[in-house]
Design a protein around this motif. Structure first.
Motif, PDB file in Angstrom:
ATOM      1  N   THR A   1      -6.396  19.642   4.760  1.00 18.27           N
ATOM      2  CA  THR A   1      -5.321  19.608   3.763  1.00 18.27           C
ATOM      3  C   THR A   1      -5.149  18.189   3.230  1.00 18.27           C
ATOM      4  N   GLN A   2      -4.492  18.077   2.082  1.00 20.16           N
ATOM      5  CA  GLN A   2      -4.064  16.778   1.548  1.00 20.16           C
ATOM      6  C   GLN A   2      -2.663  16.541   2.067  1.00 20.16           C
ATOM      7  N   ASP A   3      -2.468  15.494   2.839  1.00 22.00           N
ATOM      8  CA  ASP A   3      -1.174  15.190   3.435  1.00 22.00           C
ATOM      9  C   ASP A   3      -0.619  13.882   2.888  1.00 22.00           C
ATOM     10  N   TRP A   4       0.695  13.763   2.899  1.00 16.32           N
ATOM     11  CA  TRP A   4       1.382  12.519   2.570  1.00 16.32           C
ATOM     12  C   TRP A   4       1.855  11.907   3.880  1.00 16.32           C
ATOM     13  N   ASN A   5       1.426  10.673   4.152  1.00 14.67           N
ATOM     14  CA  ASN A   5       1.803   9.971   5.375  1.00 14.67           C
ATOM     15  C   ASN A   5       2.445   8.635   5.042  1.00 14.67           C
ATOM     16  N   ALA A   6       3.484   8.286   5.788  1.00 13.71           N
ATOM     17  CA  ALA A   6       4.151   6.995   5.620  1.00 13.71           C
ATOM     18  C   ALA A   6       3.550   6.003   6.616  1.00 13.71           C
ATOM     19  N   TYR A   7       3.349   4.769   6.150  1.00 13.30           N
ATOM     20  CA  TYR A   7       2.783   3.707   6.973  1.00 13.30           C
ATOM     21  C   TYR A   7       3.637   2.453   6.870  1.00 13.30           C
TER      22      TYR A   7
ATOM     23  N   ARG B   1      13.353   8.497  14.403  1.00 13.27           N
ATOM     24  CA  ARG B   1      13.218   7.136  14.933  1.00 13.27           C
ATOM     25  C   ARG B   1      11.829   6.951  15.526  1.00 13.27           C
ATOM     26  N   LYS B   2      11.275   5.749  15.308  1.00 12.12           N
ATOM     27  CA  LYS B   2       9.967   5.427  15.868  1.00 12.12           C
ATOM     28  C   LYS B   2       9.985   3.983  16.339  1.00 12.12           C
ATOM     29  N   LYS B   3       9.344   3.737  17.464  1.00 12.58           N
ATOM     30  CA  LYS B   3       9.242   2.382  18.011  1.00 12.58           C
ATOM     31  C   LYS B   3       7.777   2.029  18.205  1.00 12.58           C
ATOM     32  N   LEU B   4       7.415   0.837  17.779  1.00 15.31           N
ATOM     33  CA  LEU B   4       6.087   0.293  18.037  1.00 15.31           C
ATOM     34  C   LEU B   4       6.278  -0.982  18.844  1.00 15.31           C
ATOM     35  N   ASP B   5       5.540  -1.127  19.934  1.00 13.56           N
ATOM     36  CA  ASP B   5       5.677  -2.335  20.742  1.00 13.56           C
ATOM     37  C   ASP B   5       5.154  -3.563  20.003  1.00 13.56           C
ATOM     38  N   LYS B   6       4.035  -3.380  19.291  1.00 14.21           N
ATOM     39  CA  LYS B   6       3.418  -4.504  18.595  1.00 14.21           C
ATOM     40  C   LYS B   6       2.676  -3.994  17.370  1.00 14.21           C
ATOM     41  N   LEU B   7       2.712  -4.770  16.297  1.00 10.43           N
ATOM     42  CA  LEU B   7       1.915  -4.501  15.110  1.00 10.43           C
ATOM     43  C   LEU B   7       1.153  -5.790  14.815  1.00 10.43           C
ATOM     44  N   PRO B   8      -0.143  -5.812  15.154  1.00 13.40           N
ATOM     45  CA  PRO B   8      -0.913  -7.049  14.982  1.00 13.40           C
ATOM     46  C   PRO B   8      -0.935  -7.533  13.528  1.00 13.40           C
ATOM     47  N   LYS B   9      -1.212  -8.818  13.361  1.00 14.53           N
ATOM     48  CA  LYS B   9      -1.286  -9.397  12.026  1.00 14.53           C
ATOM     49  C   LYS B   9      -2.354  -8.677  11.209  1.00 14.53           C
ATOM     50  N   LYS B  10      -2.096  -8.576   9.897  1.00 12.00           N
ATOM     51  CA  LYS B  10      -3.020  -7.951   8.940  1.00 12.00           C
ATOM     52  C   LYS B  10      -3.444  -6.552   9.387  1.00 12.00           C
ATOM     53  N   SER B  11      -2.457  -5.726   9.788  1.00 11.09           N
ATOM     54  CA  SER B  11      -2.761  -4.359  10.213  1.00 11.09           C
ATOM     55  C   SER B  11      -1.673  -3.414   9.736  1.00 11.09           C
ATOM     56  N   TYR B  12      -1.842  -2.134  10.040  1.00 11.03           N
ATOM     57  CA  TYR B  12      -0.878  -1.111   9.642  1.00 11.03           C
ATOM     58  C   TYR B  12      -0.839  -0.016  10.694  1.00 11.03           C
ATOM     59  N   ALA B  13       0.241   0.777  10.656  1.00 13.27           N
ATOM     60  CA  ALA B  13       0.394   1.888  11.600  1.00 13.27           C
ATOM     61  C   ALA B  13       1.097   3.041  10.896  1.00 13.27           C
ATOM     62  N   LYS B  14       0.715   4.252  11.282  1.00 13.58           N
ATOM     63  CA  LYS B  14       1.339   5.440  10.704  1.00 13.58           C
ATOM     64  C   LYS B  14       2.743   5.615  11.267  1.00 13.58           C
ATOM     65  N   ILE B  15       3.686   5.918  10.368  1.00 15.52           N
ATOM     66  CA  ILE B  15       5.063   6.174  10.789  1.00 15.52           C
ATOM     67  C   ILE B  15       5.269   7.672  10.981  1.00 15.52           C
ATOM     68  N   GLU B  16       4.994   8.436   9.916  1.00 21.41           N
ATOM     69  CA  GLU B  16       5.245   9.875   9.990  1.00 21.41           C
ATOM     70  C   GLU B  16       4.540  10.621   8.867  1.00 21.41           C
ATOM     71  N   LEU B  17       4.371  11.916   9.079  1.00 23.82           N
ATOM     72  CA  LEU B  17       3.910  12.842   8.048  1.00 23.82           C
ATOM     73  C   LEU B  17       5.123  13.218   7.209  1.00 23.82           C
ATOM     74  N   MET B  18       4.967  13.221   5.885  1.00 23.87           N
ATOM     75  CA  MET B  18       6.093  13.570   5.014  1.00 23.87           C
ATOM     76  C   MET B  18       5.785  14.855   4.251  1.00 23.87           C
ATOM     77  N   GLN B  19       6.721  15.763   4.261  1.00 24.51           N
ATOM     78  CA  GLN B  19       6.577  17.002   3.493  1.00 24.51           C
ATOM     79  C   GLN B  19       6.956  16.735   2.041  1.00 24.51           C
TER      80      GLN B  19
END
Length: 131
Positions: A27-33, A62-80
């Protein structure tokens, strides 16, 4: 007393909503980062998301990330896609060294769509970006 409180400005940290293909469900999904375009790591990132309009309100995520390294990204959630008809907020708090930063990113209603896609820093994809 209030004049003595220093609130540092958040720079080079963004939230993006990306339309991408999901290999598992085909599927084509929308994801927040969350994107860290800084030259330093971010620690203890707390993200609180919600959606609202005049007559609707979503539950709080709510979401918690312990660390987000420099020059990087992480997925937050799938959005409907139904959420794009209302305002969506992402309240982001994090530590850079010993300093706490806080910023609210707002995607206004109907601004997340295929016509609004633009290049997203670090990700080599197109999406909708809030700085």
């Amino acid at each position: 007393m209030k004049k003595d409180i220093q609130i540092p400005e958040v720079r080079d940290v963004y939230v993006a909503v990306v339309n991408e293909y999901n290999d598992v469900y085909k599927t084509q999904d929308w994801n927040a980062y969350i994107i860290n375009d800084k030259d330093v790591d971010l620690d203890m990132i707390l993200i609180v998301t919600s959606g609202y309009s005049d007559d609707k309100k979503t539950s709080i995520f709510r979401k918690k990330l312990d660390k987000l390294p420099k020059k990087s990204y992480a997925k937050i959630e799938l959005m409907q896609e139904e959420l794009f008809a209302i305002n969506n907020t992402f309240k982001v708090s994090f530590f850079e060294g010993n300093t706490m930063f806080d910023k609210t990113y707002l995607f206004r209603k109907n601004t997340i769509n295929l016509k609004a896609l633009q290049p997203i820093p670090l990700m080599q994809v197109k999406g909708v970006l809030v700085k």
